[in-house]
Design a protein around this motif. Structure first.
Motif, PDB file in Angstrom:
ATOM      1  N   ILE A   1      -1.481   4.285   6.988  1.00 22.36           N
ATOM      2  CA  ILE A   1      -0.673   3.515   6.046  1.00 22.36           C
ATOM      3  C   ILE A   1       0.806   3.857   6.174  1.00 22.36           C
ATOM      4  CG2 ILE A   1      -0.192   3.166   3.584  1.00 22.36           C
ATOM      5  CD1 ILE A   1      -3.226   3.541   3.109  1.00 22.36           C
TER       6      ILE A   1
ATOM      7  N   THR B   1      -0.326  12.045   3.206  1.00 19.06           N
ATOM      8  CA  THR B   1       0.392  10.967   3.899  1.00 19.06           C
ATOM      9  C   THR B   1       1.157  11.394   5.132  1.00 19.06           C
ATOM     10  OG1 THR B   1       2.340  11.277   2.491  1.00 19.06           O
ATOM     11  CG2 THR B   1       0.678   9.692   1.726  1.00 19.06           C
TER      12      THR B   1
ATOM     13  N   ALA C   1       0.831  -1.205   0.000  1.00 25.59           N
ATOM     14  CA  ALA C   1       0.000   0.000   0.000  1.00 25.59           C
ATOM     15  C   ALA C   1       0.864   1.252   0.000  1.00 25.59           C
ATOM     16  CB  ALA C   1      -0.937  -0.005   1.206  1.00 25.59           C
ATOM     17  N   GLN C   2       1.919   1.262   0.817  1.00 27.91           N
ATOM     18  CA  GLN C   2       2.831   2.405   0.839  1.00 27.91           C
ATOM     19  C   GLN C   2       3.457   2.609  -0.536  1.00 27.91           C
ATOM     20  OE1 GLN C   2       5.640   1.549   3.955  1.00 27.91           O
ATOM     21  NE2 GLN C   2       4.315   2.340   5.575  1.00 27.91           N
TER      22      GLN C   2
ATOM     23  N   ARG D   1      -3.333  -3.100   4.651  1.00 23.40           N
ATOM     24  CA  ARG D   1      -2.773  -1.847   4.151  1.00 23.40           C
ATOM     25  C   ARG D   1      -2.424  -0.875   5.276  1.00 23.40           C
ATOM     26  NH1 ARG D   1      -6.316   0.204  -0.852  1.00 23.40           N
ATOM     27  NH2 ARG D   1      -8.028   0.137   0.647  1.00 23.40           N
TER      28      ARG D   1
ATOM     29  N   GLU E   1       2.371   1.645  -3.516  1.00 23.62           N
ATOM     30  CA  GLU E   1       1.396   2.060  -4.525  1.00 23.62           C
ATOM     31  C   GLU E   1       1.060   3.543  -4.392  1.00 23.62           C
ATOM     32  OE1 GLU E   1      -1.968  -0.466  -4.147  1.00 23.62           O
ATOM     33  OE2 GLU E   1      -0.946  -2.253  -4.895  1.00 23.62           O
ATOM     34  N   ILE E   2       0.812   3.996  -3.169  1.00 24.86           N
ATOM     35  CA  ILE E   2       0.463   5.402  -2.967  1.00 24.86           C
ATOM     36  C   ILE E   2       1.647   6.302  -3.299  1.00 24.86           C
ATOM     37  CG2 ILE E   2      -0.133   7.133  -1.228  1.00 24.86           C
ATOM     38  CD1 ILE E   2      -1.817   5.003   0.160  1.00 24.86           C
TER      39      ILE E   2
ATOM     40  N   THR F   1      -5.414   3.234  -3.687  1.00 23.80           N
ATOM     41  CA  THR F   1      -3.976   3.368  -3.454  1.00 23.80           C
ATOM     42  C   THR F   1      -3.169   3.552  -4.734  1.00 23.80           C
ATOM     43  OG1 THR F   1      -3.728   0.964  -3.453  1.00 23.80           O
ATOM     44  CG2 THR F   1      -4.032   2.035  -1.323  1.00 23.80           C
ATOM     45  N   SER F   2      -3.654   3.037  -5.854  1.00 20.68           N
ATOM     46  CA  SER F   2      -2.822   3.046  -7.059  1.00 20.68           C
ATOM     47  C   SER F   2      -2.885   4.351  -7.837  1.00 20.68           C
ATOM     48  CB  SER F   2      -3.214   1.886  -7.981  1.00 20.68           C
ATOM     49  OG  SER F   2      -4.571   1.972  -8.343  1.00 20.68           O
TER      50      SER F   2
ATOM     51  N   GLY G   1      -4.142   7.851   5.196  1.00 17.51           N
ATOM     52  CA  GLY G   1      -2.747   8.041   4.817  1.00 17.51           C
ATOM     53  C   GLY G   1      -1.806   7.915   6.003  1.00 17.51           C
TER      54      GLY G   1
ATOM     55  N   VAL H   1      -9.225   3.111   5.619  1.00 13.95           N
ATOM     56  CA  VAL H   1      -8.287   2.691   4.579  1.00 13.95           C
ATOM     57  C   VAL H   1      -9.001   1.956   3.460  1.00 13.95           C
ATOM     58  CG1 VAL H   1      -6.301   1.205   4.100  1.00 13.95           C
ATOM     59  CG2 VAL H   1      -6.307   2.651   6.122  1.00 13.95           C
TER      60      VAL H   1
END
Length: 465
Positions: free
Chosen positions: A222, A399, A148-149, A272, A151-152, A392-393, A219, A387
């Protein structure tokens, strides 16, 4: 900040991880990058460094003190078509620790100076190659410990957050421009913007900013992580759950009550969400002095938690020790999940008394031994911190606390402007609040930001990036 003042030197650093590997890369950036490389790298093709075509790798000898110390590749990047926006050279050599150090020393002897932590990316930011949020995303990619980290951060690197901020800023600038143009050039036919239109357009921007700010809860969960404490009376399976979530035998587990006497801590992803997970000693009326210390520490950690996993033994009736734990939890505002462990040996005799059920956001049956129920635990935690709704993508996600604080300030300024114009003060007065919002958004993405903030952000980068 003036680039020529801050970055008059040519810097160099090893950009690959320290240790033995197939290849190491030494990165050079600055006005003298090609000249520095030319003093220690000699292409086999017979051309000088200055004659080499940019963005192509050339094989050659790496020389120090008149001696060949290795052979490798050199690639030149001409400004502004490079990572930093400056002239750059990258020398690849064999990845042994000693040879890499000798090549770096040769580069320094040729005129480069050691790069500071994050200096390559800082130069890219100052040179306009990156926004501040994109630079932060690069650091997040380097530090990513969950999918998840990653992807974001990748989406932020592509501009997912920057674009949203820029859209909001442009609309606020257009609003202020329309108002000030009408004031400065009253005789020109520039069109009218009514107070109602001003308020409506500002409100639309405010909704966008609020939507961005609402992503911070997820954010933060994550990226910054949730301080999560596993607690329970002795022998409830706390350490077994800790091991199950860690994916290894990180804590000692025995059938003997009181095996865990001190806290164990680890950062790990649960789905995530990143957890700062703490395993604690069993909370009970300990007689042993060492156990008392462990219990006191456990209670302290529970009181400071942002999320509590409270374990009960589903194979045994609700006990006085369980009741005492619930009384402790009743004074804690953090979300609490009741985890009914030992589902694999459950005898149907356990129930949480009605007076304590409201303490818990959810009651989840699990088996720390078999892993049953852990998927539901993951889903519940993701829902608690919003979340599950995050894309995420491709989505723009706030964040870190710096971004959220700036967004909060911008929202306040836009809200003040809307209130002012709807209170009859006029759009010209309200525009001063929008100017403050514009300045804050510029600071958020680095278009107007203090040197202290920039230094703090880039101090967290590794040398060579």
């Amino acid at each position: 900040m003036q680039t020529e003042t801050l970055f008059s030197s040519t810097i160099a650093a090893v950009s690959t991880p320290r240790g033995k590997g197939g290849v190491a890369l030494i990165r050079i950036s600055g006005e003298e990058a090609a000249a520095v490389a030319g003093r220690c790298f000699f292409p086999k093709c017979g051309k000088s460094i200055g004659e080499l075509e940019a963005r192509r790798a050339y094989f050659g000898d790496i020389v120090s003190g008149g001696k060949v110390i290795d052979d490798g590749l050199c690639t030149l990047f001409r400004a502004p078509h490079s990572y930093t926006g400056e002239d750059m050279a990258e020398i690849s050599c064999h990845g042994g620790m000693l040879v890499t150090q000798r090549v770096l020393e040769a580069v320094f002897a040729a005129g480069a100076v050691p790069a500071a932590a994050g200096e390559f990316t800082r130069r890219a930011f100052v040179g306009g190659k990156l926004s501040l949020t994109k630079a932060e995303a690069i650091a997040e990619i380097l530090d990513a410990r969950s999918d998840a980290q990653l992807e974001i951060a990748a989406a932020q690197r592509r501009g997912a957050l920057s674009e949203k901020l820029e859209e909001a800023e442009k609309e606020l600038i257009a609003l202020c421009g329309a108002v000030y143009a009408r004031i400065d050039y009253p005789d020109e036919d520039l069109g009218e913007i009514s107070d109602d239109e001003f308020a409506d357009r500002a409100a639309a921007v405010l909704r966008r900013l609020e939507a961005l700010a609402s992503t911070y809860r997820a954010g933060s969960a994550i990226f910054e992580g949730i301080n999560t404490v596993i607690c329970g009376a002795p022998n409830r399976g706390k350490s077994s759950l800790y091991n199950a979530l860690a994916g290894e035998d990180a804590a000692i587990v025995t059938p003997i009550a009181g095996t865990t006497r001190d806290t164990l801590e680890r950062d790990l992803p649960l789905g995530r969400v990143m957890l700062h997970l703490v395993d604690t000693a069993g909370i009970h009326g300990a007689a042993d002095e060492v156990e008392k210390i462990g219990v006191a520490r456990a209670e302290t950690r529970v009181r400071g938690a942002e999320l509590v996993f409270c374990l009960f033994d589903a194979s045994q009736p609700f006990s006085d020790e369980d009741a005492a734990l619930c009384e402790l939890l009743s004074g804690i505002g953090a979300p609490k999940l009741a985890l009914l462990n030992k589902l694999d040996v459950k005898c149907g005799v356990f129930t949480i008394p009605a007076r304590y059920r409201a303490l818990f956001c959810a009651v989840i049956e699990i088996s720390a031994k078999s892993g049953e129920g852990l998927d539901r635990l993951r889903e519940t935690v993701e829902d608690l911190f919003s979340v599950g709704a995050i894309e995420t993508s491709n989505g723009a996600v706030v964040t870190n606390a710096r971004q959220f604080a700036a967004l909060t300030e911008a929202r306040t300024c836009v809200g003040d402007a809307i209130h002012a114009v709807r209170s009859g003060m006029g759009a010209d007065v309200a525009s001063s609040d929008l100017e403050r919002a514009i300045a804050t958004l510029g600071e958020l993405d680095g278009r107007r930001v203090s040197e202290a903030i920039v230094s703090e952000i880039f101090s967290h980068f590794c040398v060579g990036k």
